[in-house]
Design a protein around this motif. Structure first.
Motif, mmCIF file in Angstrom:
data_model
loop_
_atom_site.group_PDB
_atom_site.id
_atom_site.type_symbol
_atom_site.label_atom_id
_atom_site.label_comp_id
_atom_site.label_asym_id
_atom_site.label_seq_id
_atom_site.Cartn_x
_atom_site.Cartn_y
_atom_site.Cartn_z
ATOM 1 N N SER A 91 31.735 -3.026 -2.135
ATOM 2 C CA SER A 91 29.894 -3.443 -2.373
ATOM 3 C C SER A 91 29.553 -2.263 -3.264
ATOM 4 O O SER A 91 29.127 -2.625 -3.729
ATOM 5 C CB SER A 91 29.803 -3.237 -0.502
ATOM 6 O OG SER A 91 28.456 -3.167 -0.899
ATOM 7 N N GLN A 115 23.471 -9.540 -1.470
ATOM 8 C CA GLN A 115 25.321 -10.740 -0.659
ATOM 9 C C GLN A 115 26.514 -9.090 -0.604
ATOM 10 O O GLN A 115 27.478 -10.011 -0.054
ATOM 11 C CB GLN A 115 25.320 -11.571 -1.717
ATOM 12 C CG GLN A 115 24.533 -12.287 -1.975
ATOM 13 C CD GLN A 115 24.587 -13.230 -3.268
ATOM 14 O OE1 GLN A 115 25.128 -12.855 -4.012
ATOM 15 N NE2 GLN A 115 24.646 -14.302 -2.390
ATOM 16 N N SER A 116 26.927 -8.438 -1.104
ATOM 17 C CA SER A 116 27.583 -7.126 -1.588
ATOM 18 C C SER A 116 27.701 -6.786 0.057
ATOM 19 O O SER A 116 29.010 -6.513 0.678
ATOM 20 C CB SER A 116 27.398 -6.059 -1.823
ATOM 21 O OG SER A 116 26.192 -5.487 -1.747
ATOM 22 N N LEU A 117 26.634 -7.030 1.243
ATOM 23 C CA LEU A 117 26.948 -6.243 2.205
ATOM 24 C C LEU A 117 27.839 -7.241 3.006
ATOM 25 O O LEU A 117 29.249 -6.529 4.222
ATOM 26 C CB LEU A 117 25.857 -6.298 3.217
ATOM 27 C CG LEU A 117 24.469 -5.658 2.622
ATOM 28 C CD1 LEU A 117 23.423 -6.108 3.672
ATOM 29 C CD2 LEU A 117 24.933 -4.021 3.032
ATOM 30 N N GLY A 118 28.243 -8.451 2.476
ATOM 31 C CA GLY A 118 29.548 -9.317 3.312
ATOM 32 C C GLY A 118 30.802 -9.070 2.821
ATOM 33 O O GLY A 118 31.601 -9.408 3.208
ATOM 34 N N ASN A 122 32.935 -8.381 6.095
ATOM 35 C CA ASN A 122 34.532 -9.623 5.873
ATOM 36 C C ASN A 122 35.618 -8.961 6.516
ATOM 37 O O ASN A 122 36.446 -10.222 6.502
ATOM 38 C CB ASN A 122 34.694 -9.651 4.617
ATOM 39 C CG ASN A 122 35.592 -11.073 4.279
ATOM 40 O OD1 ASN A 122 35.645 -12.354 4.368
ATOM 41 N ND2 ASN A 122 36.419 -11.441 3.121
ATOM 42 N N THR A 172 23.682 -15.080 3.597
ATOM 43 C CA THR A 172 25.779 -14.582 2.621
ATOM 44 C C THR A 172 25.916 -13.553 4.253
ATOM 45 O O THR A 172 27.354 -13.978 4.277
ATOM 46 C CB THR A 172 25.603 -14.373 1.727
ATOM 47 O OG1 THR A 172 25.350 -15.121 0.708
ATOM 48 C CG2 THR A 172 27.472 -13.836 1.329
ATOM 49 N N SER A 173 24.941 -12.340 3.829
ATOM 50 C CA SER A 173 25.870 -11.540 4.976
ATOM 51 C C SER A 173 25.832 -11.619 6.305
ATOM 52 O O SER A 173 27.023 -11.006 7.289
ATOM 53 C CB SER A 173 24.780 -10.152 4.298
ATOM 54 O OG SER A 173 25.656 -9.767 3.685
ATOM 55 N N TYR A 176 28.722 -13.729 7.105
ATOM 56 C CA TYR A 176 29.991 -12.295 7.498
ATOM 57 C C TYR A 176 29.592 -11.482 8.970
ATOM 58 O O TYR A 176 31.004 -11.558 9.553
ATOM 59 C CB TYR A 176 29.815 -11.213 6.079
ATOM 60 C CG TYR A 176 30.785 -12.338 5.209
ATOM 61 C CD1 TYR A 176 31.856 -13.201 4.924
ATOM 62 C CD2 TYR A 176 29.921 -12.314 4.050
ATOM 63 C CE1 TYR A 176 32.572 -13.672 4.085
ATOM 64 C CE2 TYR A 176 31.161 -12.929 2.825
ATOM 65 C CZ TYR A 176 32.135 -13.654 2.922
ATOM 66 O OH TYR A 176 32.700 -14.163 1.703
#
Length: 418
Positions: A91, A115-118, A122, A172-173, A176
Motif C-alpha cells: 500500500s 483503493q490501496s487500502l484494499g 485483502n 474498492t476498499s 475488501y
C-alpha cells in the motif's frame, strides 16, 4: 461433494455477479468513460501490487492445510501474518508510485491512494482457502455475498448523492473491508482452529510459494499493463472503453472460477493416489474451461455491439470493437488458472516466473505496436495473443512443462477426456 461444493460456489457468485454487474454498469454510466477510465487505471495499479502482496501463498495454502491438518491453525495464522505485512508495505509503495508518475494529477493520486487500502484488508481472503480445504464453500458463498451487498449498497448511496470519482475509489476498499469482516466472523462461528505464528512454518510456506511471487507479478503486468499504457499513450477515455469491454466479457467467469476451485483439492489428492485418474481429471477441467469459454465468446462476438449499447449506453460504443477481440482471451486465461493444480501437484512452480516474464515482455511490445493504431482494440488484441502464448506456446519451451501443454492440447482435441 465436488458437485455440491461447486454448486454453492457458483450460486454465491451468480448473486455477486448480478450485484456487481448492475451497480458497476450504473457507476460506469454515471462516471462516463473519462472518470471510469481513471477508476480502472487505479484498479490496474492495485491489481499489480496485489500480485506482490499475495506472496504466492494463495497457490499453495490449500495443499499446506491438507498436508498438515494438525497444524492448520499455525499454518493459517502464519500465512495471514505474512500477507498482512506485505499488504501494508504494498500500500505504501503504490501510493509512492502514484505520487511520482501522476504528480500533476491530484484526482488520480487520490483514487490510487484510496483503493490501496484494499491491499491490507485483502489479507483475510486466505480464510476462504481454509473453508475450501474443508469443502465448506457454502459458508464463504454466504459471507462473500453479504460483503458484496454492503459494498453495493455503499455505491448506490454514492450514486444517489452524486459523489465524485474519489468516493467510488474508496468503494474498492469498502469491498475488501466488508469481506474481511464477514470471513472472520464465519471462521469464528465455524470454530476455526486458534491461529498461531511459527517462523519455521513461515520459511516453509515462503519456500514453496516464492516461485509464485514473480510469476504473479508478471501475470499482473501483462494483464494490467494495457490499461496503464492506454492512459499514458492515449487518454482516460480509452481506458474506460477497454475496461467496459473487459468487464462485459468477464462478468460470467465466476462460473469457471467456481469449477476450478471445486476441483482443485480433488486433483491434488489424486496426484498421490491414482495417476491415470489424475491426468484425466486435469483434461476434463481444461476441456470444460475451454469449451464453455468459447461458447460464451461466440455470443459476445456476434452480439457485442448490442451488449455494449444496452449495458453501458451510446457513450461507450467505441468499446464494442475491443469486446469482440478480448472475449476470446477468457478461454486461454482460465486454462492458465486451471493449470495451477497441476503446477502445485508436480512441484513445477519455478518455471512459472520464466513463462510469465516472457509473457510480460511480449505484452508490452505488442501494446506498443497496436495501441497507437487501434486504441482499446489494440490493447485487446495484444492481451489475446499474449494469453495464447502463456497458456500453450511458452510452456513448450520448457521440457518439464511440456506434459502439461500436451494435457491442454489433448483436452482441446477431446482426447482422453471421457
Amino acid at each position: 461433494m465436488e458437485a455440491k461444493n461447486a454448486g454453492w460456489l457458483i450460486g454465491g457468485r451468480v448473486a455477486q455477479m448480478l450485484l456487481s454487474l448492475i451497480v458497476g454498469i450504473l457507476s460506469a454510466r454515471y462516471l462516463g468513460p473519462g472518470n471510469y477510465g481513471v477508476l480502472r487505471y487505479g484498479t490496474a495499479w492495485i491489481t499489480f501490487f496485489c500480485a506482490f502482496s499475495n506472496l504466492g501463498i494463495n497457490s499453495v495454502i490449500v495443499k499446506e492445510l491438507l498436508d498438515k491438518p494438525k497444524e492448520e491453525g499455525k499454518t493459517l495464522g502464519t500465512a495471514l501474518t505474512l500477507r498482512f505485512a506485505s499488504g501494508v508495505l504494498s500500500s505504501v509503495i503504490v501510493i509512492g508510485c502514484a505520487l511520482v508518475i501522476n504528480y500533476n494529477e491530484p484526482v488520480t493520486i487520490a483514487v490510487v491512494a484510496l483503493q490501496s487500502l484494499g491491499l491490507v484488508f485483502n489479507t483475510f481472503e486466505l480464510i476462504n482457502y481454509w473453508f475450501q480445504s474443508k469443502y465448506k464453500s457454502k459458508v464463504t458463498a454466504i459471507a462473500t455475498l453479504i460483503a458484496y451487498a454492503v459494498a453495493s449498497a455503499y455505491k448506490l448511496v454514492l450514486l444517489a448523492m452524486g459523489k465524485d470519482v474519489r468516493w467510488f475509489a474508496f468503494a474498492t476498499s469498502v469491498d475488501y473491508i466488508a469481506l474481511a469482516l464477514a470471513l472472520w466472523f464465519a471462521y469464528k462461528k465455524n470454530k476455526g482452529p486458534s491461529l498461531g505464528f511459527s517462523l519455521g512454518r513461515a520459511k516453509e510456506i515462503l519456500g514453496k510459494s516464492y516461485h509464485y511471487i514473480l510469476s504473479s507479478v508478471m501475470v499482473a503486468a501483462y494483464t494490467q499493463t494495457d490499461k496503464v499504457m492506454l492512459k499514458e499513450m492515449l487518454d482516460d477515455a480509452e481506458v474506460g472503453y477497454y475496461s467496459a469491454a473487459s468487464s462485459v466479457c468477464s462478468m460470467w467467469v465466476f462460473v469457471l472460477a467456481a469449477i476450478i476451485d471445486s476441483m482443485y483439492p480433488t486433483i491434488l489428492k489424486l496426484h498421490s493416489s491414482d495417476k491415470g485418474e489424475y491426468e484425466k481429471k486435469n483434461k476434463q477441467l481444461y476441456a470444460v474451461v475451454f469449451y464453455v469459454s468459447c461458447a460464451v465468446s461466440v455470443f459476445f462476438f456476434l452480439f457485442g455491439d448490442f451488449a455494449i449499447q444496452i449495458l453501458y449506453g451510446s457513450s461507450y460504443s467505441s468499446a464494442s470493437g475491443a469486446l469482440k477481440i478480448v472475449t476470446w482471451y477468457t478461454a486461454f486465461s482460465y486454462l492458465g488458472v486451471a493449470r495451477n493444480a497441476w503446477i502445485v501437484s508436480e512441484g513445477k512452480q519455478k518455471y512459472l516466473k520464466y513463462m510469465y516474464l516472457g509473457a510480460a515482455i511480449v505484452n508490452v511490445l505488442l501494446n506498443l505496436l497496436f495501441i497507437p493504431y487501434m486504441g482499446a482494440s489494440g490493447a485487446a488484441l495484444a492481451s489475446l495473443i499474449t494469453q495464447i502464448s502463456t497458456s500453450i506456446l511458452l510452456p513448450m519451451c520448457f521440457k518439464e512443462m511440456r506434459p502439461n501443454a500436451k494435457l491442454m492440447i489433448d483436452a482441446i482435441l477431446l482426447r482422453g477426456v471421457f
